[in-house]
Motif scaffolding. Structure first.
Motif, PDB file in Angstrom:
ATOM      1  N   ASP A  25       0.912  -1.082   0.045  1.00 59.15           N
ATOM      2  CA  ASP A  25       0.151  -0.083   0.039  1.00 59.15           C
ATOM      3  C   ASP A  25       0.955   1.115   0.221  1.00 59.15           C
ATOM      4  O   ASP A  25       1.802   1.313   1.060  1.00 59.15           O
ATOM      5  CB  ASP A  25      -0.856  -0.043   1.225  1.00 59.15           C
ATOM      6  N   LEU A  26       0.789   2.027  -0.827  1.00 58.46           N
ATOM      7  CA  LEU A  26       1.563   3.441  -1.123  1.00 58.46           C
ATOM      8  C   LEU A  26       0.949   4.449  -0.433  1.00 58.46           C
ATOM      9  O   LEU A  26      -0.053   4.767  -0.515  1.00 58.46           O
ATOM     10  CB  LEU A  26       1.739   3.547  -2.622  1.00 58.46           C
ATOM     11  N   ARG A 132      -1.138 -17.058  14.320  1.00 57.09           N
ATOM     12  CA  ARG A 132      -1.642 -16.503  13.366  1.00 57.09           C
ATOM     13  C   ARG A 132      -3.004 -16.227  13.870  1.00 57.09           C
ATOM     14  O   ARG A 132      -3.670 -16.883  14.377  1.00 57.09           O
ATOM     15  CB  ARG A 132      -1.751 -17.088  12.027  1.00 57.09           C
ATOM     16  N   SER A 133      -3.794 -14.996  13.404  1.00 52.03           N
ATOM     17  CA  SER A 133      -5.009 -14.683  13.802  1.00 52.03           C
ATOM     18  C   SER A 133      -5.695 -13.736  12.931  1.00 52.03           C
ATOM     19  O   SER A 133      -4.870 -12.685  12.673  1.00 52.03           O
ATOM     20  CB  SER A 133      -5.266 -14.301  15.304  1.00 52.03           C
ATOM     21  N   PRO A 134      -6.912 -13.824  12.440  1.00 47.29           N
ATOM     22  CA  PRO A 134      -7.419 -12.631  11.747  1.00 47.29           C
ATOM     23  C   PRO A 134      -7.217 -11.330  12.438  1.00 47.29           C
ATOM     24  O   PRO A 134      -7.419 -11.057  13.649  1.00 47.29           O
ATOM     25  CB  PRO A 134      -8.889 -13.138  11.479  1.00 47.29           C
ATOM     26  N   LEU A 135      -6.866 -10.432  11.734  1.00 56.50           N
ATOM     27  CA  LEU A 135      -6.902  -8.850  12.336  1.00 56.50           C
ATOM     28  C   LEU A 135      -7.845  -8.162  11.784  1.00 56.50           C
ATOM     29  O   LEU A 135      -8.974  -7.301  12.165  1.00 56.50           O
ATOM     30  CB  LEU A 135      -5.635  -8.215  12.381  1.00 56.50           C
ATOM     31  N   HIS A 140     -12.990  -3.603   7.040  1.00 52.61           N
ATOM     32  CA  HIS A 140     -12.301  -2.551   7.649  1.00 52.61           C
ATOM     33  C   HIS A 140     -11.732  -1.649   6.855  1.00 52.61           C
ATOM     34  O   HIS A 140     -10.788  -0.672   7.402  1.00 52.61           O
ATOM     35  CB  HIS A 140     -11.262  -3.173   8.636  1.00 52.61           C
ATOM     36  N   PHE A 141     -11.637  -1.704   5.515  1.00 47.60           N
ATOM     37  CA  PHE A 141     -11.005  -0.774   4.526  1.00 47.60           C
ATOM     38  C   PHE A 141     -12.206  -0.362   3.601  1.00 47.60           C
ATOM     39  O   PHE A 141     -13.185  -0.812   3.265  1.00 47.60           O
ATOM     40  CB  PHE A 141     -10.185  -1.506   3.413  1.00 47.60           C
ATOM     41  N   PRO A 142     -11.902   1.250   3.405  1.00 44.82           N
ATOM     42  CA  PRO A 142     -13.080   1.858   2.810  1.00 44.82           C
ATOM     43  C   PRO A 142     -13.381   1.614   1.587  1.00 44.82           C
ATOM     44  O   PRO A 142     -14.475   1.768   0.812  1.00 44.82           O
ATOM     45  CB  PRO A 142     -12.746   3.527   3.190  1.00 44.82           C
ATOM     46  N   GLU A 143     -12.397   1.140   0.552  1.00 42.59           N
ATOM     47  CA  GLU A 143     -12.444   0.851  -0.845  1.00 42.59           C
ATOM     48  C   GLU A 143     -12.601  -0.604  -0.967  1.00 42.59           C
ATOM     49  O   GLU A 143     -11.741  -1.195  -0.327  1.00 42.59           O
ATOM     50  CB  GLU A 143     -11.309   1.677  -1.781  1.00 42.59           C
ATOM     51  N   GLY A 144     -13.661  -1.211  -1.741  1.00 43.37           N
ATOM     52  CA  GLY A 144     -13.338  -2.423  -2.016  1.00 43.37           C
ATOM     53  C   GLY A 144     -11.913  -3.087  -2.494  1.00 43.37           C
ATOM     54  O   GLY A 144     -11.268  -2.311  -3.016  1.00 43.37           O
ATOM     55  N   GLY A 145     -11.924  -4.260  -2.435  1.00 43.54           N
ATOM     56  CA  GLY A 145     -11.023  -4.780  -3.326  1.00 43.54           C
ATOM     57  C   GLY A 145      -9.480  -5.436  -2.330  1.00 43.54           C
ATOM     58  O   GLY A 145      -8.575  -6.015  -2.740  1.00 43.54           O
TER      59      GLY A 145
END
Length: 161
Positions: A25-26, A132-135, A140-145
């Motif tokens: 992610d830039l 490992r666990s889902p975080l 939780h992210f505003p834009e899909g994908g």
């Protein structure tokens, strides 16, 4: 190859490496400059004769001072496949563990096999477990994908010295 604490002057190169990775992610160039100023002690930059060729940005979690979180790991195309990312992780751990930061956390998307292998290899080298666990889910992210992020927690890490 030198592994060092980043300086403010490294910010533009960190931004370029993140951009050129095409997988990270830039963030804004401003954020990389701030990172090199405010979180240099918990980050590392790799340099060859041509300048910066890899980096790890990280921070100590405010609510868990025994834990450092690895935010981004990048290695220039010409230096990939040589174990540089893992060497930078070891360098960072060697600097932070004596200060009481005995756990490493990072998030990895399920399809990022290279990062998964790197963190597993680091844990094996240090004789640590990887939990490992889902975080973060896609919600939780505003834009899909954006893929979900799985939390990797490695430790306790012993002082290598």
């Amino acid at each position: 190859m030198q592994l060092q604490v980043p300086s403010l002057a490294d910010g533009p190169e960190l931004w370029r490496m993140a951009r050129d990775s095409r997988v990270l992610d830039l963030n804004s160039p401003y954020s990389y400059a701030l990172w090199c100023r405010d979180f240099a002690d918990t980050s590392v930059v790799a340099r060859d004769a041509g300048g910066p060729c890899g980096f790890i940005t990280g921070y100590v979690r405010p609510s868990r001072p025994d834990t450092f979180f690895v935010w981004q790991v990048a290695v220039d195309q010409d230096h990939r496949g040589q174990g540089l990312a893992r060497r930078m992780l070891h360098s960072l751990a060697d600097r932070l563990v004596p200060r009481g930061h005995r756990y490493l956390e990072a998030t990895v998307t399920p399809d990022n096999t290279a990062s998964t292998a790197m963190f597993e290899s680091f844990a094996r080298d240090r004789g640590c477990q990887v939990a490992r666990s889902p975080l973060f889910g896609a919600e939780h992210f505003p834009e899909g994908g954006h893929e979900p992020e799985v939390l990797f927690r490695i430790g306790p890490i012993s002082d290598a010295n």
